[in-house]
Design a protein around this motif. Structure first.
Motif, PDB file in Angstrom:
ATOM      1  N   UNK A   1     -15.838 -70.503 -41.041  1.00  0.00           N
ATOM      2  CA  UNK A   1     -15.283 -69.352 -41.763  1.00  0.00           C
ATOM      3  C   UNK A   1     -16.121 -68.108 -41.509  1.00  0.00           C
ATOM      4  N   UNK A   2     -17.430 -68.249 -41.634  1.00  0.00           N
ATOM      5  CA  UNK A   2     -18.318 -67.104 -41.403  1.00  0.00           C
ATOM      6  C   UNK A   2     -18.195 -66.608 -39.957  1.00  0.00           C
TER       7      UNK A   2
ATOM      8  N   UNK B   1     -16.926 -76.175 -42.469  1.00  0.00           N
ATOM      9  CA  UNK B   1     -15.871 -75.223 -42.819  1.00  0.00           C
ATOM     10  C   UNK B   1     -16.492 -73.871 -43.172  1.00  0.00           C
ATOM     11  N   UNK B   2     -17.620 -73.905 -43.848  1.00  0.00           N
ATOM     12  CA  UNK B   2     -18.334 -72.670 -44.162  1.00  0.00           C
ATOM     13  C   UNK B   2     -18.813 -71.972 -42.903  1.00  0.00           C
TER      14      UNK B   2
END
Lengths: 115, 115
Positions: A26-27, A22-23
């Motif tokens: 997102x980035x 998810x990180x």
């Protein structure tokens, strides 16, 4: 036994929902393209750990890996695919539903007030 | 290389964030106590799968398991601990931060409009 509506947690997809992935997504959604090293440093991961998660996302066709050079230095670039962008949008909708549900219960006590 | 603020995904705790466990904790936060069977049916899980996740949450002391009887039928009750409630509140704060960040990028295109 079940309620009429399926629970919002059922709408979450593990491929996208998993913390590190998810990180990553997102980035990537915030930039056109991102270097492997930038991603690794921003998320505080080892090369091996980041590679493992990138492989999962690449196999699900959620991101595209491009290898190239800057001068003589090999560089790996990462980029969301259209499918990746859609998957992230679905995750966002599911998270918003979950947050709404949690906020209804834990409303006054959240650390970050809704503005 | 890193930005000044740590990425919100770093604030997520896998014990709480994992899809099924987040569903379990959300449901438990909405009730004082919940039967094993209700949880299993609401989340569409098998007994074995639910048990596996309950064990992780119990070991982290996020929930309390009570075994008893209703008439002659054995029943398992589940309940959030104070630590569980706090962990869920931290997760909620981290999710809100993530949602805010994602919404800033994918703003106009989300399925569920912010009200």
């Amino acid at each position: 036994m079940t309620t009429e509506e399926p629970h919002p947690a059922l709408a979450l997809d593990d491929t996208v929902h998993q913390r590190v992935r998810l990180g990553i997504l997102t980035i990537l959604s915030e930039t056109q393209e991102c270097r492997f090293a930038t991603l690794r440093d921003e998320l505080g991961l080892t090369d091996g750990n980041l590679n493992r998660h990138l492989r999962v996302l690449e196999e699900a066709q959620l991101l595209q890996v491009t290898k190239g050079y800057e001068g003589r230095r090999p560089v790996t670039w990462l980029k969301l695919t259209r499918r990746g962008r859609e998957a992230l949008r679905r995750e966002l909708a599911a998270l918003e539903e979950l947050v709404r549900r949690l906020r209804a219960v834990n409303g006054g006590e959240t650390v970050t007030p809704a503005t």
